[in-house]
Scaffold this motif. Structure first.
Motif, mmCIF file in Angstrom:
data_model
loop_
_atom_site.group_PDB
_atom_site.id
_atom_site.type_symbol
_atom_site.label_atom_id
_atom_site.label_comp_id
_atom_site.label_asym_id
_atom_site.label_seq_id
_atom_site.Cartn_x
_atom_site.Cartn_y
_atom_site.Cartn_z
ATOM 1 N N UNK A 78 -12.420 13.952 -4.923
ATOM 2 C CA UNK A 78 -11.851 13.142 -6.008
ATOM 3 C C UNK A 78 -10.340 13.027 -5.872
ATOM 4 N N UNK A 79 -9.686 14.170 -5.635
ATOM 5 C CA UNK A 79 -8.224 14.169 -5.518
ATOM 6 C C UNK A 79 -7.772 13.425 -4.269
ATOM 7 N N UNK A 80 -8.417 13.708 -3.143
ATOM 8 C CA UNK A 80 -8.003 13.129 -1.865
ATOM 9 C C UNK A 80 -8.096 11.602 -1.888
ATOM 10 N N UNK A 81 -9.170 11.077 -2.460
ATOM 11 C CA UNK A 81 -9.382 9.628 -2.437
ATOM 12 C C UNK A 81 -8.315 8.868 -3.217
ATOM 13 N N UNK A 82 -7.715 9.503 -4.228
ATOM 14 C CA UNK A 82 -6.683 8.815 -5.001
ATOM 15 C C UNK A 82 -5.375 8.676 -4.227
ATOM 16 N N UNK A 83 -5.207 9.457 -3.166
ATOM 17 C CA UNK A 83 -3.985 9.375 -2.359
ATOM 18 C C UNK A 83 -4.165 8.498 -1.117
ATOM 19 N N UNK A 84 -5.323 7.885 -0.969
ATOM 20 C CA UNK A 84 -5.546 6.995 0.169
ATOM 21 C C UNK A 84 -5.250 5.550 -0.241
ATOM 22 N N UNK A 85 -4.907 4.753 0.742
ATOM 23 C CA UNK A 85 -4.599 3.344 0.497
ATOM 24 C C UNK A 85 -4.966 2.553 1.739
ATOM 25 N N UNK A 86 -4.864 1.249 1.636
ATOM 26 C CA UNK A 86 -5.198 0.408 2.784
ATOM 27 C C UNK A 86 -4.304 -0.823 2.802
ATOM 28 N N UNK A 87 -4.147 -1.383 3.984
ATOM 29 C CA UNK A 87 -3.428 -2.643 4.130
ATOM 30 C C UNK A 87 -4.283 -3.572 4.984
ATOM 31 N N UNK A 88 -4.097 -4.860 4.780
ATOM 32 C CA UNK A 88 -4.865 -5.839 5.541
ATOM 33 C C UNK A 88 -3.908 -6.663 6.386
ATOM 34 N N UNK A 89 -4.193 -6.721 7.666
ATOM 35 C CA UNK A 89 -3.347 -7.481 8.580
ATOM 36 C C UNK A 89 -4.220 -8.117 9.655
ATOM 37 N N UNK A 90 -4.064 -9.421 9.844
ATOM 38 C CA UNK A 90 -4.862 -10.162 10.835
ATOM 39 C C UNK A 90 -6.365 -9.949 10.637
ATOM 40 N N UNK A 91 -6.805 -10.036 9.384
ATOM 41 C CA UNK A 91 -8.218 -9.885 9.025
ATOM 42 C C UNK A 91 -8.787 -8.511 9.376
ATOM 43 N N UNK A 92 -7.922 -7.532 9.506
ATOM 44 C CA UNK A 92 -8.365 -6.167 9.783
ATOM 45 C C UNK A 92 -7.766 -5.237 8.739
ATOM 46 N N UNK A 93 -8.585 -4.314 8.237
ATOM 47 C CA UNK A 93 -8.134 -3.381 7.205
ATOM 48 C C UNK A 93 -7.804 -2.038 7.846
ATOM 49 N N UNK A 94 -6.604 -1.520 7.528
ATOM 50 C CA UNK A 94 -6.160 -0.219 8.027
ATOM 51 C C UNK A 94 -6.079 0.745 6.846
ATOM 52 N N UNK A 95 -6.711 1.901 6.998
ATOM 53 C CA UNK A 95 -6.680 2.918 5.947
ATOM 54 C C UNK A 95 -5.703 4.016 6.309
ATOM 55 N N UNK A 96 -5.102 4.585 5.274
ATOM 56 C CA UNK A 96 -4.144 5.653 5.510
ATOM 57 C C UNK A 96 -3.965 6.540 4.296
ATOM 58 N N UNK A 97 -3.089 7.516 4.441
ATOM 59 C CA UNK A 97 -2.812 8.498 3.393
ATOM 60 C C UNK A 97 -1.371 8.316 2.930
ATOM 61 N N UNK A 98 -1.175 8.226 1.626
ATOM 62 C CA UNK A 98 0.169 8.073 1.081
ATOM 63 C C UNK A 98 0.937 9.389 1.232
ATOM 64 N N UNK A 99 2.163 9.306 1.739
ATOM 65 C CA UNK A 99 3.033 10.482 1.895
ATOM 66 C C UNK A 99 4.372 10.196 1.221
#
Length: 200
Positions: A78-99
């Motif tokens: 639950x905690x970990x998922x709230x710190x994740x985010x994603x960006x979309x570029x060239x029709x591709x989604x990149x997932x990452x962790x907010x720091x």
């Protein structure tokens, strides 16, 4: 004279209607944020595994340890998922962790400026309340109650009924005050079609 009174009544009705619409819109937005931030996937996993690990409430010491481990893992999720985010570029989604410095991508690279995705105070608020909602749902589950504190089931029935409602109201208010802007793991991004319709 009658025309002025009619105009005054129409203006008053329009103001009341506008205020009602704003309150309704704000309420639905708060509920939407609550639904979005509720750890539904984690709750589903817990509700699915809990009866098996607690032996339907008839726990042994091993069952209690396994259920405790499940609670810890689901709480972390639950905690970990709230710190994740994603960006979309060239029709591709990149997932990452907010720091503190921006977003750290799990894989790949992008030309997008990642520093704007850095940690915010709202992320910690979301994490705390998402965990709180999960803990209330999990610890007041009938199998968990029977396993860890069976006396509560018979003596404190009002608490079991009222607490989830109270926590849900508080959490929805907080989520309305701190709306979520992240599209993390488990929360699909919305995209616009050519016709302008929003598609999930």
């Amino acid at each position: 004279m009658a025309g002025d009174q009619t105009e005054s009544l129409t203006s008053s009705t329009n103001k009341e209607s506008s205020t009602t619409e704003k309150v309704t819109s704000s309420s639905f937005q708060g509920v939407g944020n609550l639904i979005k931030l509720l750890p539904s996937g984690t709750v589903f996993v817990f509700e699915f595994l809990s009866p098996l690990l607690t032996n339907y409430g008839s726990c042994t010491t091993l069952d209690k340890n396994l259920t405790g481990a499940l609670l810890i893992l689901c709480g972390f999720s639950c905690c970990f998922s709230t710190f994740t985010d994603s960006i979309e570029e060239n029709d591709k989604v990149y997932y990452g962790l907010a720091t503190r410095n921006g977003m750290w991508l799990f894989s790949g690279s992008t030309s997008t400026n990642l520093s704007k995705y850095k940690l915010k105070f709202a992320d910690f608020v979301h994490a705390a309340f998402s965990l709180l909602v999960f803990v209330v749902v999990a610890l007041l589950n009938s199998d968990t109650v029977s396993c860890y504190y069976p006396s509560l089931k018979s003596n404190q029935k009002n608490v079991l009924m009222a607490l989830p409602v109270v926590v849900g109201c508080v959490a929805s208010t907080v989520f309305a005050a701190f709306p979520c802007t992240r599209h993390g793991i488990g929360y699909p991004r919305s995209t616009k079609t050519d016709s302008g319709e929003v598609r999930i």
